[in-house]
Design a protein around this motif. Structure first.
Motif, short mmCIF file in Angstrom:
data_model
loop_
_atom_site.label_atom_id
_atom_site.label_comp_id
_atom_site.label_asym_id
_atom_site.label_seq_id
_atom_site.Cartn_x
_atom_site.Cartn_y
_atom_site.Cartn_z
N ILE A 6 0.89 -1.10 0.18
CA ILE A 6 0.09 0.07 0.13
C ILE A 6 0.86 1.15 0.17
O ILE A 6 1.59 1.29 1.02
N GLY A 7 0.71 2.00 -1.09
CA GLY A 7 1.74 3.12 -1.19
C GLY A 7 2.85 2.68 -1.31
O GLY A 7 3.55 1.65 -2.04
N ASN A 8 3.86 3.16 -0.17
CA ASN A 8 5.36 2.54 -0.42
C ASN A 8 5.70 1.73 0.91
O ASN A 8 6.84 1.53 1.30
N LEU A 9 4.58 1.04 1.73
CA LEU A 9 4.91 0.29 2.65
C LEU A 9 4.37 -1.03 2.34
O LEU A 9 3.33 -1.43 1.60
N VAL A 10 5.26 -2.40 2.55
CA VAL A 10 4.63 -3.54 2.26
C VAL A 10 4.45 -4.29 3.80
O VAL A 10 5.45 -4.19 4.66
N PHE A 11 3.25 -4.96 3.88
CA PHE A 11 2.74 -5.43 5.05
C PHE A 11 2.91 -6.88 4.81
O PHE A 11 2.18 -7.40 4.04
N LEU A 12 3.55 -7.50 5.68
CA LEU A 12 3.58 -9.00 5.51
C LEU A 12 2.78 -9.66 6.57
O LEU A 12 2.53 -8.96 7.74
N SER A 13 2.08 -10.87 6.10
CA SER A 13 1.41 -11.53 6.75
C SER A 13 2.25 -12.10 8.24
O SER A 13 3.45 -11.97 8.10
N GLY A 14 1.48 -12.63 9.31
CA GLY A 14 2.24 -12.80 10.47
C GLY A 14 3.20 -14.13 10.12
O GLY A 14 2.78 -15.02 9.34
#
Length: 161
Positions: free
Chosen positions: A38-46
């Motif tokens: 999202i935008g310049n952020l990468v969110f990893l799953s647990g």
């Protein structure tokens, strides 16, 4: 020397120089994806201390596992996170900063060594990215985690756009 910029080694170069091999990228255990940008952020799953859907550690830290084993489990979970990030981004060199690290530790209610256990993940991120790209972190003790593992990591990475 005036005007000379000294660049620190890239994440991929750091891992190579340290002889750190990442495991195969993890795959979901259910109906979700391993990473979302999202935008310049990468969110990893647990991220769990598993390799190929096989838990490398089972139990609660301070009960069935020692602090040292918990620290190693955090390191294994972090290696899985780095592998997932590399698979999603194509290269860890696209990471500009670790935005957030959350470490969830399955423990007994009276456990107090959470920071030492979480250092297993923090120190691996330090090896990969260097001190200038590290973030703050939150460390929590919980009653249980998926598959009976002792550690689950939450990782958010800032990446180049």
């Amino acid at each position: 020397m005036v005007g000379v910029t000294i660049r620190s080694p890239s994440a991929e170069q750091r891992l190579r120089e340290l002889g750190i091999a990442l495991p195969p990228p993890p795959t979901p255990f259910g109906a979700y994806v391993e990473a979302v940008k999202i935008g310049n952020l990468v969110f990893l799953s647990g991220m769990l201390p598993v390799v190929g859907h096989v838990p490398q550690f089972i139990g609660r830290v301070g009960v069935e596992l020692t602090v040292e084993e918990g620290c190693k489990a955090a390191e294994v979970a972090c290696l899985s996170a780095l592998s997932a990030a590399r698979a999603f981004l194509g290269s860890l060199d696209k990471v500009t900063r670790v935005a957030k690290l959350g470490v969830y530790i399955a423990t007994a209610g009276d456990f107090k060594e959470h920071p030492r256990v979480a250092d297993g993940a923090s120190e691996m991120l330090l090896k990969a990215f260097g001190e200038e790209k590290l973030s703050g972190r939150i460390v929590l003790g919980v009653a249980s985690l998926p598959l009976g593992v002792p550690i689950e990591l939450e990782l958010v990475l800032e990446v180049e756009t």
